[in-house]
Design a protein around this motif. Structure first.
Motif, PDB file in Angstrom:
ATOM      1  N   CYS A 195       0.827  -1.210   0.000  1.00 53.39           N
ATOM      2  CA  CYS A 195       0.000   0.000   0.000  1.00 53.39           C
ATOM      3  C   CYS A 195       0.861   1.259   0.000  1.00 53.39           C
ATOM      4  O   CYS A 195       0.477   2.279  -0.590  1.00 53.39           O
ATOM      5  CB  CYS A 195      -0.926   0.010   1.212  1.00 53.39           C
ATOM      6  SG  CYS A 195      -2.321  -1.119   1.071  1.00 53.39           S
ATOM      7  N   TYR A 253       1.625   2.135  -3.544  1.00 56.67           N
ATOM      8  CA  TYR A 253       0.486   2.797  -4.195  1.00 56.67           C
ATOM      9  C   TYR A 253       0.299   4.215  -3.651  1.00 56.67           C
ATOM     10  O   TYR A 253      -0.045   5.139  -4.388  1.00 56.67           O
ATOM     11  CB  TYR A 253      -0.798   1.985  -3.972  1.00 56.67           C
ATOM     12  CG  TYR A 253      -0.822   0.671  -4.700  1.00 56.67           C
ATOM     13  CD1 TYR A 253      -0.439   0.572  -6.043  1.00 56.67           C
ATOM     14  CD2 TYR A 253      -1.249  -0.493  -4.059  1.00 56.67           C
ATOM     15  CE1 TYR A 253      -0.479  -0.632  -6.710  1.00 56.67           C
ATOM     16  CE2 TYR A 253      -1.290  -1.703  -4.727  1.00 56.67           C
ATOM     17  CZ  TYR A 253      -0.893  -1.773  -6.056  1.00 56.67           C
ATOM     18  OH  TYR A 253      -0.933  -2.971  -6.723  1.00 56.67           O
ATOM     19  N   PHE A 254       0.511   4.379  -2.345  1.00 55.18           N
ATOM     20  CA  PHE A 254       0.345   5.695  -1.737  1.00 55.18           C
ATOM     21  C   PHE A 254       1.343   6.698  -2.318  1.00 55.18           C
ATOM     22  O   PHE A 254       0.997   7.848  -2.620  1.00 55.18           O
ATOM     23  CB  PHE A 254       0.526   5.598  -0.221  1.00 55.18           C
ATOM     24  CG  PHE A 254       0.608   6.928   0.461  1.00 55.18           C
ATOM     25  CD1 PHE A 254      -0.522   7.703   0.657  1.00 55.18           C
ATOM     26  CD2 PHE A 254       1.831   7.427   0.897  1.00 55.18           C
ATOM     27  CE1 PHE A 254      -0.451   8.943   1.276  1.00 55.18           C
ATOM     28  CE2 PHE A 254       1.915   8.661   1.512  1.00 55.18           C
ATOM     29  CZ  PHE A 254       0.771   9.424   1.709  1.00 55.18           C
ATOM     30  N   MET A 302      -5.242  -0.139  -3.286  1.00 57.70           N
ATOM     31  CA  MET A 302      -4.929  -0.221  -1.857  1.00 57.70           C
ATOM     32  C   MET A 302      -6.021  -0.983  -1.108  1.00 57.70           C
ATOM     33  O   MET A 302      -5.732  -1.816  -0.249  1.00 57.70           O
ATOM     34  CB  MET A 302      -4.765   1.191  -1.277  1.00 57.70           C
ATOM     35  CG  MET A 302      -3.544   1.940  -1.801  1.00 57.70           C
ATOM     36  SD  MET A 302      -3.490   3.662  -1.219  1.00 57.70           S
ATOM     37  CE  MET A 302      -3.269   3.424   0.536  1.00 57.70           C
ATOM     38  N   PHE A 320      -2.761   2.020   7.510  1.00 56.55           N
ATOM     39  CA  PHE A 320      -3.611   2.109   6.315  1.00 56.55           C
ATOM     40  C   PHE A 320      -4.553   3.310   6.428  1.00 56.55           C
ATOM     41  O   PHE A 320      -4.819   4.001   5.442  1.00 56.55           O
ATOM     42  CB  PHE A 320      -4.423   0.824   6.154  1.00 56.55           C
ATOM     43  CG  PHE A 320      -3.597  -0.425   6.119  1.00 56.55           C
ATOM     44  CD1 PHE A 320      -2.817  -0.737   5.020  1.00 56.55           C
ATOM     45  CD2 PHE A 320      -3.588  -1.303   7.184  1.00 56.55           C
ATOM     46  CE1 PHE A 320      -2.047  -1.884   4.974  1.00 56.55           C
ATOM     47  CE2 PHE A 320      -2.824  -2.453   7.161  1.00 56.55           C
ATOM     48  CZ  PHE A 320      -2.045  -2.747   6.054  1.00 56.55           C
ATOM     49  N   GLN A 365      -2.713   6.469   5.548  1.00 67.84           N
ATOM     50  CA  GLN A 365      -2.506   6.579   4.099  1.00 67.84           C
ATOM     51  C   GLN A 365      -3.776   7.058   3.403  1.00 67.84           C
ATOM     52  O   GLN A 365      -3.742   7.999   2.591  1.00 67.84           O
ATOM     53  CB  GLN A 365      -2.063   5.236   3.531  1.00 67.84           C
ATOM     54  CG  GLN A 365      -0.658   4.804   3.929  1.00 67.84           C
ATOM     55  CD  GLN A 365      -0.366   3.374   3.500  1.00 67.84           C
ATOM     56  OE1 GLN A 365      -1.274   2.554   3.336  1.00 67.84           O
ATOM     57  NE2 GLN A 365       0.908   3.055   3.328  1.00 67.84           N
TER      58      GLN A 365
END
Length: 388
Positions: free
Chosen positions: A138, A141-142, A166, A369, A372
């Motif tokens: 993730c 991707y972030f 994500m 998470f 993010q």
């Protein structure tokens, strides 16, 4: 303290207690009883003659037979009384020792219960590793989403795609957390993001009427322009088990937020709200609904508006919804600088009776998470409000 230690800690018996509780004292009772009976039978006349004579009488003389009988009676009474006294002392002593042992066992049981509780609070095998791996994916991707140029025409769609990826990673982690990650599991999970739009933000947005038309479960006479804000589902930011893209069963709607979001640091700070996303938004706390029956009982306990309560239960009573949402967790997406930005909904198609007990463990694991997603929602919200 072990039982032997409890016994060792008891005070020692006195010599008197030891004598009267000994076997010798027990033998004396029947022996003295026989002697009393023998002397009474043999010297009955002498004993009877001494019954009503007092030592103050001038002609009083001590008869040897009668005196022996009465001395034996006194000795027998003393031994019987002493035996009963020693027996009571030993009984009280034993009761105290047993009570001490039971108290010690109770304390040990409490310690064992606490240890087992701590053991159960630990994540199952493989969960921490799955959390670490999911976070690293993730994070990639972030980083890509954070670098998206918001001025580009396709910025919103690109952000939605990366957030969806994500969410797909998070879905696999949540399955692992619940122990449903094996291939044989048929439980369907779904994740979606609801964006929080304050009243001022919504008033200045071309989406105002569009969002207002989606508001559901509000009480009579409650219009969006009088609310503190709206939670609006973003279908493009949703995933489901086995779905190639967005969740095909997700229904789009918005929720009215009557009270400005404020962190409830303790239970007494919590303000009354519908269970689920509304509660997560208003009180900025993670909430869990283990089953729809739990939801119904909570709505009744909170004495919510009958019309709104009926609308909620009708929604979750639909066949299509029962096939996808039977329990859910709502994660607040908040940041110190931006406040409430949205809610992450995680639901599955079967009840989850242990989720409330596991929430204390689930919350910290979801924190990276959540951070993010919150940062990305801060970047995404202006694009959404602009109607692009």
């Amino acid at each position: 303290m072990a039982p032997s230690a409890a016994l060792a800690a008891s005070p020692p018996k006195s010599w008197l207690n030891r004598f009267f509780s000994s076997s010798g004292a027990n033998v004396l009772v029947p022996l003295l009883s026989l002697l009393v009976g023998f002397t009474l039978t043999s010297w009955k006349d002498d004993v009877l003659a001494s019954l009503f004579k007092g030592v103050w009488q001038p002609d009083m003389r001590f008869d040897g037979h009668a005196t022996t009988f009465w001395l034996l009676i006194c000795l027998l009474s003393a031994v019987v009384w002493g035996s009963n006294w020693a027996r009571n002392r030993d009984s009280a002593r034993t009761t105290g020792e047993v009570k001490g042992i039971l108290d010690n066992m109770h304390a040990q049981s409490n310690k064992l219960t606490e240890a087992v509780t701590q053991l159960h609070s630990l994540p199952p095998r493989g969960v921490l590793e799955a959390c670490k791996d999911a976070y690293e994916v993730c994070e990639g991707y972030f980083v890509l989403a954070a670098s998206v140029d918001a001025s580009q025409p396709d910025a919103r769609a690109e952000l939605e795609t990366l957030v969806r990826k994500m969410l797909g990673v998070m879905e696999r982690f949540v399955r692992t957390f619940d122990g449903e990650h094996l291939e044989g599991s048929t439980i369907r999970y779904g994740l979606n993001v609801m964006l929080y739009l304050s009243r001022d933000e919504l008033q200045a947005s071309p989406r105002k009427d569009e969002v207002a038309a989606r508001v559901r479960f509000a009480g009579p006479g409650l219009t969006p322009d009088r609310a503190a804000g709206i939670l609006d589902i973003v279908p493009a930011m949703s995933v489901a088990s086995g779905a190639a893209s967005t969740d095909p069963r997700l229904e789009r709607f918005a929720l009215r937020i009557d009270t400005p979001p404020q962190l409830a640091k303790a239970a007494h700070d919590s303000r009354t709200a519908f269970p689920g996303a509304t509660d997560a938004c208003i009180n900025m706390v993670h909430t869990a609904v283990p089953s729809i029956d739990y939801l119904a009982s909570t709505l009744e306990r909170l004495q919510t508006d009958p019309g709104a309560r009926a609308a909620v239960l009708d929604y979750f009573g639909q066949d299509a919804i029962q096939q996808t949402i039977r329990s859910f967790v709502c994660v607040p997406l908040t940041a110190k600088d931006s406040g409430m930005t949205g809610v992450l909904n995680i639901h599955r198609d079967v009840p989850n009776p242990t989720i409330e007990n596991k929430l204390a463990l689930f919350v910290p694991l979801m924190t990276p998470f959540r951070h993010q997603l919150t940062r990305l929602m801060v970047k995404y919200k202006p694009l959404y409000l602009s109607g692009i």
